[in-house]
Enzyme design. Structure first.
Site: not given
Ligand SMILES: CC(C)(O)[C@@H](O)C(=O)O
Ligand SMILES: [Mg+2]
Length: 618
Positions: A81, A122, A124, A195, A517
């Protein structure tokens, strides 16, 4: 006794052809009759959260084989994302969830696998695999790739912790020097893993511990830490146990729909609200509940948000704590324990780990001075070495964080706020509701009245913010970005980050039928339902309108009389074929995305495909 699903392809003379092919994949006589475990891996070199997942294949294979199963790995797609953000790529992100769910179903049913280990990470991918697991209802354990270490650097001689959102914000902040911006960029994402804040990936992976489908530590043990090995090994052994329970003893309680039942959904949502998870979790839990046949909708989320305190404050709600700090404070088991003490989660639910939640939180209680195992486990910390190598370091914090008064995870009595970190608002602007991550809203903004400045797309809003069209006191309205209207319900980290870059994050609100996000903070209200493309009132807002937002009373109001609203509706209808379509938007929408848009429901239904439409077609 339930027959192994795989027996369809491995038993009887007439299956000689299928067996011949299985043999060609490496299976031998002794493998036939054992459960075939699909290792659903989402390795890809495109995504830091997934770049290391191929390093797990051998480990999972060995563990499953040793436990008496036959491991068969396949891969799913995974969109990053953060890289897809802010351009046409983001249109594909949410639809990829359903594509992943379908592809897992296709592989698992196509080959009659008996069970699954889902190696997700991550945004999805975890929900996509979760939808598949609940749809297929065969034994499953989730084990993610683990979170990234937080970035660390020194700016103006001060030590700071960072993540990708800082890189985005500083990158557009003209008051930041090129050198500083570059330093932040180079330090923000130091390792493989999802992240490092309480963003969508980490929120979902934490939530899976709470809903009972992932082992303790899944959401918070760093991708780089050797302790993750224990999770993979345990998951591999445990999935074969679950197969024995189900296929040999007919114990249906181990199936995902029995574990992720209504009580577990309610528990998971409470945990999510308490930790100020990404607003995307709302979409995904609503979608998962529909796959599971569980009666769980926006009204449940709303009710839970009114009684759940905010116990765990993590980036983006604070720069002080990242997911590595949540682990140090005892991880999800600590959050569940604190909520359990206050009677806010039901501790009697079952878990894939093989015990009740009550037993599990006791087993993993790092606040118990005699519990050496838990105390050591939750001290696993970052090494600060740039790497894409999984499980490559074994650093530990000298001490855990068991401070429930001032630490990262608080007790209910010492909550950051008595009101939870997510809220559902409704009113004439969103009659079917909308969502705000209230964890990221400063106290002064909990009630806000402002003037609408309307954009027909995310792209226009970004231009408007960067060109200083948006001023303090404005409510930025971004519409036609819903599941159908986008299509794909884009995640909008750039508009919210750019408001920060311009120093407006605490002076403006943002409202959209798109989504955000997990890295979004500020008064950012998404999932407005119905969306503009489905005739929602957000389509009627005009520049200069007054909008009132009140998180305490959960209200969002377009300050227009019913008559004026009706007049706006008639004005929209008078556009004929162009009614409820964006004005002057140039956007390429591929046939693949048009197919998604055709069936997409609104955000308050999880943006899943409209089953009624599907039935009508069949
Ligand atoms: C890029 C990120 C921070 O992963 C975002 O897409 C989220 O939804 O938290
Ligand atoms: Mg996201």
């Amino acid at each position: 006794m339930a027959k192994l699903r795989s027996a369809t392809t491995t038993e009887g003379r007439k299956r000689a052809g299928a067996r011949a092919l299985w043999r060609a994949t490496g299976m031998t006589d002794s493998d036939f009759g054992k459960p075939i475990i699909a290792v659903v891996n989402s390795f890809t070199q495109f995504v830091p959260g997934h770049v290391h997942l191929n390093q797990l294949s051998e480990l999972m294979g060995e563990t499953i084989t040793q436990a008496g199963g036959v491991p068969k790995e396949f891969n799913t797609i995974a969109i990053d994302d953060g890289i897809a953000m802010g351009h046409g790529g983001m249109l594909y992100s949410l639809p990829s969830r359903d594509l992943i769910a379908d592809s897992v179903e296709y592989m698992v049913n196509g080959h009659c696998a008996d069970a699954m280990i889902c190696i997700s990470n991550c945004d999805k991918i975890t929900p996509g695999m979760m939808l598949a697991a609940l749809r297929l209802n065969i034994p499953v354990i989730f084990v993610s790739g683990g979170p990234m270490e937080a970035g660390k650097t020194k700016l103006a001689n001060i030590d700071i912790k960072l993540d990708l959102v800082d890189a985005m914000v500083k990158g557009a902040d003209e008051s930041v020097s090129d050198a500083d911006s570059e330093q932040v960029e180079r330090s923000a994402c130091p390792t493989c893993g999802s992240c490092s804040g309480m963003f969508t990936a980490n929120s979902m992976n934490c939530l899976l511990e709470a809903i009972g489908l992932a082992l303790p530590g899944n959401g918070t043990t760093l991708a780089t830490h050797k302790d993750r090995k224990q999770l993979y090994v345990e998951a591999g052994a445990r999935i074969v146990d679950l197969c024995r329970e189900y296929y040999q003893k007919d114990n249906q309680d181990v199936l995902p729909r029995a574990i992720a039942n209504k009580t577990a959904f309610m528990n998971a949502m409470v945990v999510d609200i308490a930790m100020g998870g990404s607003s995307n979790t709302v979409l995904h839990l609503l979608a998962a509940a529909q796959e599971a046949g569980v009666d769980f909708d926006m009204s449940h989320i709303d009710a839970l948000s009114r009684k759940t305190p905010f116990l765990c404050k993590v980036a983006p709600a604070t720069p002080e704590y990242h997911i590595e700090d949540v682990h140090r404070a005892g991880g999800m088991m600590a959050v569940v324990r604190e909520l359990g003490k206050a009677g806010l989660v039901d501790m009697s639910v079952n878990h894939v780990a093989g015990s009740t939640m009550a037993e599990l939180v006791k087993k993993w209680d790092a606040t118990d001075p005699t519990n050496e195992v838990a105390r050591k486990f939750y001290r696993a910390g970052p090494a600060g070495i740039r790497t894409t190598k999984a499980m490559s370091q074994e650093c530990r914090w000298d001490e855990g964080d068991n401070d429930r008064v001032n630490g990262c995870i608080r007790s209910v009595e010492h909550a950051f706020r008595q009101d939870g970190g997510l809220a559902v608002l409704s009113g004439n602007l969103a009659v079917d509701g909308c969502v705000v991550k209230s964890a990221g809203v400063v106290d002064e903004m909990l009630h806000f009245e402002g003037t609408a400045i309307v954009y027909e797309s995310q792209d226009d809003s970004v231009e408007g913010i960067l060109n200083n069209e948006v001023k303090a006191g404005d409510v930025v309205v971004i519409r036609y970005e819903g599941p159908r209207g986008g299509p794909g319900m884009q995640e909008m980290l750039y508009p919210t980050s750019y408001l920060k870059s311009k120093g407006l994050a605490e002076k403006c609100a943002l409202i959209t039928d798109g989504r955000f996000s997990g890295g979004t903070s500020g008064l950012s209200i998404g999932h407005v339902s119905p969306e503009a493309a489905s005739g929602g009132a957000i389509a009627y807002v005009e520049n200069g309108d007054k909008i009132i937002i009140d998180i305490a009373t959960r209200e969002i109001t377009l300050a227009l009389s019913d008559e004026e609203l009706e007049a706006r509706k008639q004005k929209q209808l008078a556009r004929g074929k162009m009614a409820y379509k964006p004005v002057d938007r140039e956007r390429y929408v591929s046939s693949a995305l048009k197919a998604y848009a055709l069936l997409a429901t609104s955000a308050d239904k999880g943006a899943v495909r409209d089953l009624a439409k599907l039935e009508a077609l069949s």
